[in-house]
Write an enzyme that holds these catalytic residues in place. Structure first.
Site, PDB file in Angstrom:
ATOM      1  CE  LYS A  62      -0.384  -4.349   3.087  1.00 43.70           C
ATOM      2  NZ  LYS A  62      -0.894  -5.660   2.538  1.00 43.70           N
ATOM      3  CB  THR A  90      -0.907   0.001   1.248  1.00 44.53           C
ATOM      4  OG1 THR A  90      -1.513   1.272   1.398  1.00 44.53           O
ATOM      5  CG2 THR A  90      -0.134  -0.301   2.531  1.00 44.53           C
ATOM      6  CG  ASP A  91      -1.171   5.010  -0.953  1.00 46.88           C
ATOM      7  OD1 ASP A  91      -1.677   4.413   0.015  1.00 46.88           O
ATOM      8  OD2 ASP A  91      -1.791   5.877  -1.610  1.00 46.88           O
ATOM      9  CD  GLU A  92      -3.170   3.846   4.656  1.00 44.75           C
ATOM     10  OE1 GLU A  92      -2.874   3.708   5.845  1.00 44.75           O
ATOM     11  OE2 GLU A  92      -4.332   3.984   4.253  1.00 44.75           O
ATOM     12  CE1 TYR A 134      -3.556  -2.396   5.979  1.00 39.64           C
ATOM     13  CE2 TYR A 134      -3.204  -0.080   5.430  1.00 39.64           C
ATOM     14  CZ  TYR A 134      -3.392  -1.394   5.023  1.00 39.64           C
ATOM     15  OH  TYR A 134      -3.407  -1.702   3.692  1.00 39.64           O
TER      16      TYR A 134
HETATM   17  P1  NAD Z   1     -10.325  -6.885   2.362  1.00 37.20           P
HETATM   18  O1  NAD Z   1     -10.337  -6.649   3.833  1.00 37.20           O
HETATM   19  O2  NAD Z   1     -11.574  -6.713   1.583  1.00 37.20           O
HETATM   20  O3  NAD Z   1      -9.755  -8.341   2.062  1.00 37.20           O
HETATM   21  C1  NAD Z   1      -8.782  -8.987   2.848  1.00 37.20           C
HETATM   22  C2  NAD Z   1      -8.987 -10.489   2.685  1.00 37.20           C
HETATM   23  O4  NAD Z   1      -7.933 -11.157   3.389  1.00 37.20           O
HETATM   24  C3  NAD Z   1     -10.309 -10.996   3.288  1.00 37.20           C
HETATM   25  O5  NAD Z   1     -10.942 -11.846   2.376  1.00 37.20           O
HETATM   26  C4  NAD Z   1      -9.881 -11.758   4.543  1.00 37.20           C
HETATM   27  O6  NAD Z   1     -10.740 -12.810   4.890  1.00 37.20           O
HETATM   28  C5  NAD Z   1      -8.503 -12.255   4.121  1.00 37.20           C
HETATM   29  N1  NAD Z   1      -7.626 -12.544   5.261  1.00 37.20           N
HETATM   30  C6  NAD Z   1      -7.381 -11.755   6.350  1.00 37.20           C
HETATM   31  N2  NAD Z   1      -6.519 -12.374   7.175  1.00 37.20           N
HETATM   32  C7  NAD Z   1      -6.211 -13.572   6.603  1.00 37.20           C
HETATM   33  C8  NAD Z   1      -5.354 -14.644   6.995  1.00 37.20           C
HETATM   34  N3  NAD Z   1      -4.657 -14.614   8.122  1.00 37.20           N
HETATM   35  N4  NAD Z   1      -5.268 -15.696   6.167  1.00 37.20           N
HETATM   36  C9  NAD Z   1      -5.990 -15.753   5.010  1.00 37.20           C
HETATM   37  N5  NAD Z   1      -6.811 -14.778   4.613  1.00 37.20           N
HETATM   38  C10 NAD Z   1      -6.925 -13.686   5.397  1.00 37.20           C
HETATM   39  O7  NAD Z   1      -9.172  -5.927   1.839  1.00 37.20           O
HETATM   40  P2  NAD Z   1      -8.825  -5.336   0.398  1.00 37.20           P
HETATM   41  O8  NAD Z   1      -9.187  -3.913   0.391  1.00 37.20           O
HETATM   42  O9  NAD Z   1      -9.320  -6.228  -0.670  1.00 37.20           O
HETATM   43  O10 NAD Z   1      -7.233  -5.414   0.460  1.00 37.20           O
HETATM   44  C11 NAD Z   1      -6.514  -6.492  -0.128  1.00 37.20           C
HETATM   45  C12 NAD Z   1      -5.019  -6.186  -0.079  1.00 37.20           C
HETATM   46  O11 NAD Z   1      -4.751  -4.967  -0.793  1.00 37.20           O
HETATM   47  C13 NAD Z   1      -4.486  -5.950   1.338  1.00 37.20           C
HETATM   48  O12 NAD Z   1      -3.204  -6.524   1.420  1.00 37.20           O
HETATM   49  C14 NAD Z   1      -4.396  -4.441   1.460  1.00 37.20           C
HETATM   50  O13 NAD Z   1      -3.397  -4.054   2.378  1.00 37.20           O
HETATM   51  C15 NAD Z   1      -4.023  -4.065   0.031  1.00 37.20           C
HETATM   52  N6  NAD Z   1      -4.407  -2.703  -0.393  1.00 37.20           N
HETATM   53  C16 NAD Z   1      -5.699  -2.274  -0.235  1.00 37.20           C
HETATM   54  C17 NAD Z   1      -6.046  -0.995  -0.679  1.00 37.20           C
HETATM   55  C18 NAD Z   1      -7.446  -0.447  -0.533  1.00 37.20           C
HETATM   56  O14 NAD Z   1      -7.636   0.759  -0.712  1.00 37.20           O
HETATM   57  N7  NAD Z   1      -8.448  -1.248  -0.231  1.00 37.20           N
HETATM   58  C19 NAD Z   1      -5.075  -0.190  -1.288  1.00 37.20           C
HETATM   59  C20 NAD Z   1      -3.770  -0.664  -1.407  1.00 37.20           C
HETATM   60  C21 NAD Z   1      -3.454  -1.944  -0.971  1.00 37.20           C
HETATM   61  O1  DAU Z   2      -4.042   4.164   0.763  1.00 39.93           O
HETATM   62  C1  DAU Z   2      -4.317   2.794   0.643  1.00 39.93           C
HETATM   63  C2  DAU Z   2      -5.112   2.354   1.833  1.00 39.93           C
HETATM   64  O2  DAU Z   2      -6.420   2.899   1.649  1.00 39.93           O
HETATM   65  C3  DAU Z   2      -5.193   0.843   2.000  1.00 39.93           C
HETATM   66  O3  DAU Z   2      -3.907   0.349   2.251  1.00 39.93           O
HETATM   67  C4  DAU Z   2      -6.138   0.477   3.150  1.00 39.93           C
HETATM   68  O4  DAU Z   2      -6.290  -0.927   3.228  1.00 39.93           O
HETATM   69  C5  DAU Z   2      -7.489   1.105   2.890  1.00 39.93           C
HETATM   70  O5  DAU Z   2      -8.340   0.878   3.977  1.00 39.93           O
HETATM   71  C6  DAU Z   2      -7.347   2.605   2.653  1.00 39.93           C
HETATM   72  O6  DAU Z   2      -6.976   3.300   3.889  1.00 39.93           O
HETATM   73  P1  DAU Z   2      -7.626   4.713   4.278  1.00 39.93           P
HETATM   74  O7  DAU Z   2      -7.516   4.897   5.722  1.00 39.93           O
HETATM   75  O8  DAU Z   2      -7.102   5.798   3.404  1.00 39.93           O
HETATM   76  O9  DAU Z   2      -9.156   4.401   3.812  1.00 39.93           O
HETATM   77  P2  DAU Z   2     -10.542   4.717   4.499  1.00 39.93           P
HETATM   78  O10 DAU Z   2     -11.593   4.393   3.497  1.00 39.93           O
HETATM   79  O11 DAU Z   2     -10.658   4.149   5.856  1.00 39.93           O
HETATM   80  O12 DAU Z   2     -10.478   6.303   4.661  1.00 39.93           O
HETATM   81  C7  DAU Z   2     -10.311   7.159   3.541  1.00 39.93           C
HETATM   82  C8  DAU Z   2     -10.310   8.577   4.055  1.00 39.93           C
HETATM   83  O13 DAU Z   2     -11.637   8.882   4.538  1.00 39.93           O
HETATM   84  C9  DAU Z   2      -9.379   8.818   5.227  1.00 39.93           C
HETATM   85  O14 DAU Z   2      -8.808  10.115   5.132  1.00 39.93           O
HETATM   86  C10 DAU Z   2     -10.293   8.735   6.451  1.00 39.93           C
HETATM   87  C11 DAU Z   2     -11.609   9.264   5.918  1.00 39.93           C
HETATM   88  N1  DAU Z   2     -12.822   8.694   6.574  1.00 39.93           N
HETATM   89  C12 DAU Z   2     -12.951   7.340   6.604  1.00 39.93           C
HETATM   90  C13 DAU Z   2     -14.027   6.749   7.238  1.00 39.93           C
HETATM   91  C14 DAU Z   2     -14.164   5.249   7.306  1.00 39.93           C
HETATM   92  C15 DAU Z   2     -13.783   9.534   7.128  1.00 39.93           C
HETATM   93  O15 DAU Z   2     -13.681  10.769   7.061  1.00 39.93           O
HETATM   94  N2  DAU Z   2     -14.852   8.950   7.745  1.00 39.93           N
HETATM   95  C16 DAU Z   2     -15.007   7.594   7.856  1.00 39.93           C
HETATM   96  O16 DAU Z   2     -15.998   7.144   8.465  1.00 39.93           O
END
Ligand code: NAD
Ligand code: DAU
Length: 333
Positions: A145, A116-118, A141
């Protein structure tokens, strides 16, 4: 190619598994089915789903039998939950990634770590993160990562494994668990519930449509060079408040539903990725505009109430929502 997609019952992993299947690959998913893992995301695809933990060496070895590659999406993924308690994050991200790499060194398969970019931390001061920038994670988190990422160069250098890292930006689209900003605000707006915006709402994220993210991971799986990191950024930097207002417009909800609530502790103000390397080396770039992607996404939540209502009516979701938002909303402006 037979590919093991770990975390493939979650949001991005399930889109990725289906994308590989459409490309003619054989896919097997290993997923622990935590609260965000949902077999409905793979329904009707015929993709094999093995329920198991990436921290369990035997489960991983069994699921990877006959595979030529492993793509690891499995993680605990929600920043707010990591602030409530981070133990599962450390275990799944660090131990889970190490467990997968121990197998990779044994059976010699390609490996992609989805990160992730985080991990680059807050970019409030400007600029865009590049792959060699220092790691500066701010939340439990992103620390988990970043710690997981550190395994990859070590296993490449020590054992010569074929492994890469992708670092994606904030991803949105259909099937995203309704705890993250866009699905939470879309479903709350459709239900006439408040949209709890943290702080001033001027935080910036770099938004990436889920299919663009998956295309980037696929490009790295097929053409990435071992040991390399590739940023996969959406190139659409948008303030949270603009997103909330757009969701209100698209759903026709009452603008009074938008409520400023207490900020997330340690909240990063801005993320931004430079994806030049992925463009130059892999020919990858995002193709979905933010305007089009958000419209399509809100339309999906409008058309798929049964998918998210079954999550939001569950005990787990309701307990989390209460813990995260009840006090905040009671003190909202
Ligand atoms: P998500 O929470 O929807 O999916 C995560 C999945 O991992 C779920 O199906 C969960 O059951 C499974 N999981 C959790 N722990 C596990 C374990 N110990 N063993 C096997 N399976 C397990 O999340 P997502 O948004 O689809 O994210 C997927 C990946 O992409 C993550 O690695 C996350 O860090 C990365 N990512 C997400 C975002 C975003 O904005 N959502 C951005 C950049 C990177
Ligand atoms: O940047 C990539 C990441 O993006 C991934 O690695 C993470 O898995 C994914 O959850 C996401 O993280 P963020 O914290 O950026 O996403 P989230 O949707 O939780 O929040 C996006 C922005 O919105 C953040 O600035 C917080 C704000 N927010 C979020 C929630 C849930 C609110 O203002 N209110 C809310 O209730």
């Amino acid at each position: 190619m037979r590919v093991l997609v770990t975390g493939g019952a979650g949001f991005i992993g399930s889109h990725f598994a289906k994308r590989l299947q459409r490309a003619g690959e054989e896919v097997v998913v290993l997923d622990k089915l935590t609260y965000s893992g949902n077999p409905a995301n793979l329904e009707g695809t015929g993709i094999e789903l093995v329920v198991g933990d990436i921290c369990d060496p035997q489960a991983v070895e069994r699921a990877a039998k006959g595979c030529e590659a492993i793509v690891n999406f499995a993680a605990e993924t929600h920043v707010d939950r990591s602030i409530l308690g981070a133990t599962d994050f450390g275990r799944t991200e660090f131990v889970g990634t190490q467990t997968l790499l121990e197998l990779v060194r044994k059976i010699d398969v390609r490996y992609v770590q989805v990160s992730t970019d985080e991990v680059y931390g807050d970019l409030e001061a400007g600029g865009s993160s590049r792959e060699n920038d220092p790691l500066a994670p701010s939340s439990p988190y992103s620390v988990a990562k970043a710690a997981a990422d550190l395994h990859i160069p070590a296993y490449v250098r020590t054992f010569g494994v074929q492994a890469c890292i992708t670092r994606g930006s904030n991803t949105y689209g259909p099937n995203q668990y309704p705890e993250k900003l866009i699905p939470l605000f879309s479903t709350n707006a459709l239900d006439g519930q408040p949209l709890p915006l943290y702080g001033d709402g001027k935080q910036i994220r770099d938004w990436l449509y889920v299919e663009d993210h998956c295309a980037g991971v696929e490009a790295v799986l097929r053409r990435g060079r071992a040991g390399e990191i590739y940023n996969i950024g959406g190139g659409h930097e948008v303030e949270n408040i603009e997103i909330a207002e757009r969701i209100i417009e698209l759903t026709g909800a009452d603008p009074k539903l938008l409520q400023h609530v207490d900020d997330r502790p340690g909240h990063d103000r801005r993320y931004s990725l430079s994806s030049e390397k992925a463009k130059e080396e892999l020919g990858w770039g995002p193709v979905v505009s933010f305007a089009g992607g958000i419209e399509q996404t809100v339309a999906w939540y409008q058309a798929n109430r049964a998918w998210w209502e079954s999550i939001k009516s569950g005990e787990h979701y309701r307990a989390y929502y209460e813990r995260q938002y009840a006090e905040r909303l009671a003190g909202a402006e």
